[in-house]
Design a protein around this motif. Sequence first.
Motif, PDB file in Angstrom:
ATOM      1  N   ALA A   1       1.098  -1.373  -0.059  1.00  0.00           N
ATOM      2  CA  ALA A   1       0.174   0.004   0.140  1.00  0.00           C
ATOM      3  C   ALA A   1       0.809   1.124   0.122  1.00  0.00           C
ATOM      4  CB  ALA A   1      -0.770  -0.160   0.557  1.00  0.00           C
ATOM      5  N   VAL A   2       2.215   1.775   0.597  1.00  0.00           N
ATOM      6  CA  VAL A   2       2.784   2.512   0.555  1.00  0.00           C
ATOM      7  C   VAL A   2       3.430   2.982  -0.185  1.00  0.00           C
ATOM      8  CG1 VAL A   2       4.661   3.009   1.792  1.00  0.00           C
ATOM      9  CG2 VAL A   2       3.874   1.981   2.972  1.00  0.00           C
ATOM     10  N   THR A   3       3.364   1.855  -1.435  1.00  0.00           N
ATOM     11  CA  THR A   3       3.973   2.349  -3.235  1.00  0.00           C
ATOM     12  C   THR A   3       3.046   2.334  -4.105  1.00  0.00           C
ATOM     13  OG1 THR A   3       4.670   0.347  -3.417  1.00  0.00           O
ATOM     14  CG2 THR A   3       6.585   1.471  -2.909  1.00  0.00           C
ATOM     15  N   ALA A   4       1.275   2.178  -3.653  1.00  0.00           N
ATOM     16  CA  ALA A   4       0.274   2.282  -4.331  1.00  0.00           C
ATOM     17  C   ALA A   4      -0.396   3.230  -4.431  1.00  0.00           C
ATOM     18  CB  ALA A   4      -0.836   0.832  -4.189  1.00  0.00           C
ATOM     19  N   SER A   5      -0.291   3.375  -6.097  1.00  0.00           N
ATOM     20  CA  SER A   5      -1.075   4.926  -6.870  1.00  0.00           C
ATOM     21  C   SER A   5      -2.732   4.833  -5.640  1.00  0.00           C
ATOM     22  CB  SER A   5      -1.640   4.690  -8.124  1.00  0.00           C
ATOM     23  OG  SER A   5      -2.584   3.518  -8.282  1.00  0.00           O
ATOM     24  N   ASP A   6      -3.194   4.057  -5.468  1.00  0.00           N
ATOM     25  CA  ASP A   6      -4.708   3.668  -5.005  1.00  0.00           C
ATOM     26  C   ASP A   6      -4.392   2.418  -3.395  1.00  0.00           C
ATOM     27  OD1 ASP A   6      -6.922   4.117  -3.447  1.00  0.00           O
ATOM     28  OD2 ASP A   6      -7.750   2.934  -5.859  1.00  0.00           O
ATOM     29  N   PRO A   7      -4.097   3.153  -2.277  1.00  0.00           N
ATOM     30  CA  PRO A   7      -3.327   2.023  -1.195  1.00  0.00           C
ATOM     31  C   PRO A   7      -4.183   1.657  -0.426  1.00  0.00           C
ATOM     32  CG  PRO A   7      -2.683   4.798  -0.415  1.00  0.00           C
ATOM     33  CD  PRO A   7      -3.270   4.458  -2.199  1.00  0.00           C
ATOM     34  N   GLY A   8      -6.020   2.691  -0.918  1.00  0.00           N
ATOM     35  CA  GLY A   8      -7.254   2.749   0.035  1.00  0.00           C
ATOM     36  C   GLY A   8      -7.319   0.920  -0.398  1.00  0.00           C
ATOM     37  N   PRO A   9      -7.829   0.746  -1.085  1.00  0.00           N
ATOM     38  CA  PRO A   9      -8.170  -1.465  -1.249  1.00  0.00           C
ATOM     39  C   PRO A   9      -7.103  -2.004  -0.593  1.00  0.00           C
ATOM     40  CG  PRO A   9      -8.332  -0.078  -3.119  1.00  0.00           C
ATOM     41  CD  PRO A   9      -7.725   1.010  -2.614  1.00  0.00           C
ATOM     42  N   LEU A  10      -5.848  -1.541  -0.940  1.00  0.00           N
ATOM     43  CA  LEU A  10      -4.786  -3.133  -0.402  1.00  0.00           C
ATOM     44  C   LEU A  10      -5.084  -2.192   1.644  1.00  0.00           C
ATOM     45  CD1 LEU A  10      -1.450  -2.191  -2.212  1.00  0.00           C
ATOM     46  CD2 LEU A  10      -2.861  -4.078  -1.990  1.00  0.00           C
ATOM     47  N   LEU A  11      -5.033  -1.284   2.620  1.00  0.00           N
ATOM     48  CA  LEU A  11      -5.436  -1.031   3.050  1.00  0.00           C
ATOM     49  C   LEU A  11      -6.266  -1.444   3.884  1.00  0.00           C
ATOM     50  CD1 LEU A  11      -4.368   2.342   3.462  1.00  0.00           C
ATOM     51  CD2 LEU A  11      -3.174   0.097   4.666  1.00  0.00           C
ATOM     52  N   GLU A  12      -7.440  -1.625   3.258  1.00  0.00           N
ATOM     53  CA  GLU A  12      -9.018  -2.102   3.805  1.00  0.00           C
ATOM     54  C   GLU A  12      -8.229  -3.705   3.952  1.00  0.00           C
ATOM     55  OE1 GLU A  12     -11.575  -0.732   4.777  1.00  0.00           O
ATOM     56  OE2 GLU A  12     -10.948   0.951   4.378  1.00  0.00           O
ATOM     57  N   GLU A  13      -7.633  -4.204   3.196  1.00  0.00           N
ATOM     58  CA  GLU A  13      -8.405  -5.378   2.513  1.00  0.00           C
ATOM     59  C   GLU A  13      -7.414  -6.007   3.939  1.00  0.00           C
ATOM     60  OE1 GLU A  13      -6.477  -9.673   0.125  1.00  0.00           O
ATOM     61  OE2 GLU A  13      -6.381  -7.052  -0.888  1.00  0.00           O
ATOM     62  N   ALA A  14      -6.149  -5.347   4.095  1.00  0.00           N
ATOM     63  CA  ALA A  14      -5.243  -5.754   5.060  1.00  0.00           C
ATOM     64  C   ALA A  14      -5.511  -5.741   6.743  1.00  0.00           C
ATOM     65  CB  ALA A  14      -3.955  -4.578   5.701  1.00  0.00           C
ATOM     66  N   LEU A  15      -7.152  -4.864   6.508  1.00  0.00           N
ATOM     67  CA  LEU A  15      -7.541  -4.468   8.089  1.00  0.00           C
ATOM     68  C   LEU A  15      -8.487  -5.208   8.333  1.00  0.00           C
ATOM     69  CD1 LEU A  15      -7.446  -0.614   7.860  1.00  0.00           C
ATOM     70  CD2 LEU A  15      -5.811  -1.823   9.671  1.00  0.00           C
ATOM     71  N   THR A  16      -9.135  -6.290   7.327  1.00  0.00           N
ATOM     72  CA  THR A  16     -10.211  -7.125   7.366  1.00  0.00           C
ATOM     73  C   THR A  16      -9.479  -8.077   8.143  1.00  0.00           C
ATOM     74  OG1 THR A  16      -9.617  -7.743   5.662  1.00  0.00           O
ATOM     75  CG2 THR A  16     -11.363  -6.193   5.763  1.00  0.00           C
ATOM     76  N   LEU A  17      -7.949  -8.034   8.493  1.00  0.00           N
ATOM     77  CA  LEU A  17      -7.104  -9.340   9.136  1.00  0.00           C
ATOM     78  C   LEU A  17      -7.269  -9.745  10.095  1.00  0.00           C
ATOM     79  CD1 LEU A  17      -4.366  -9.698   6.694  1.00  0.00           C
ATOM     80  CD2 LEU A  17      -5.691 -11.372   6.633  1.00  0.00           C
TER      81      LEU A  17
END
Length: 106
Positions: A55-71
Amino acid sequence: MPNGARKTLYTIITQIRREVLGDDGDVLRRLGGYLLDVDESAVGVARFRTLAERAVTASDPGPLLEEALTLWRGEPLTGVPASGRNGPEGRWARSTRRSHCAGRAP
């Protein structure tokens, strides 16, 4: 060793192999104890770290952070004695979760 202790230990190891690990790993006997041998992708905290780092280097980190937080479900390390929850692992878990929640897209 108390009567039945060895049998109890072997029963718990069998349950871990069957109910927790399935085909994702094994419990290996090592000098002085046992080792959970699992692929890193089967461990929630490792998956969380991978997603958060991407997510740090993604152009749109939102979906990656959301997926991470679902864990994350509930408070980290529940069921662990207070000495463990308040130790380095507990502080890391709370700090990491807070920092990624703060960076989450609205």
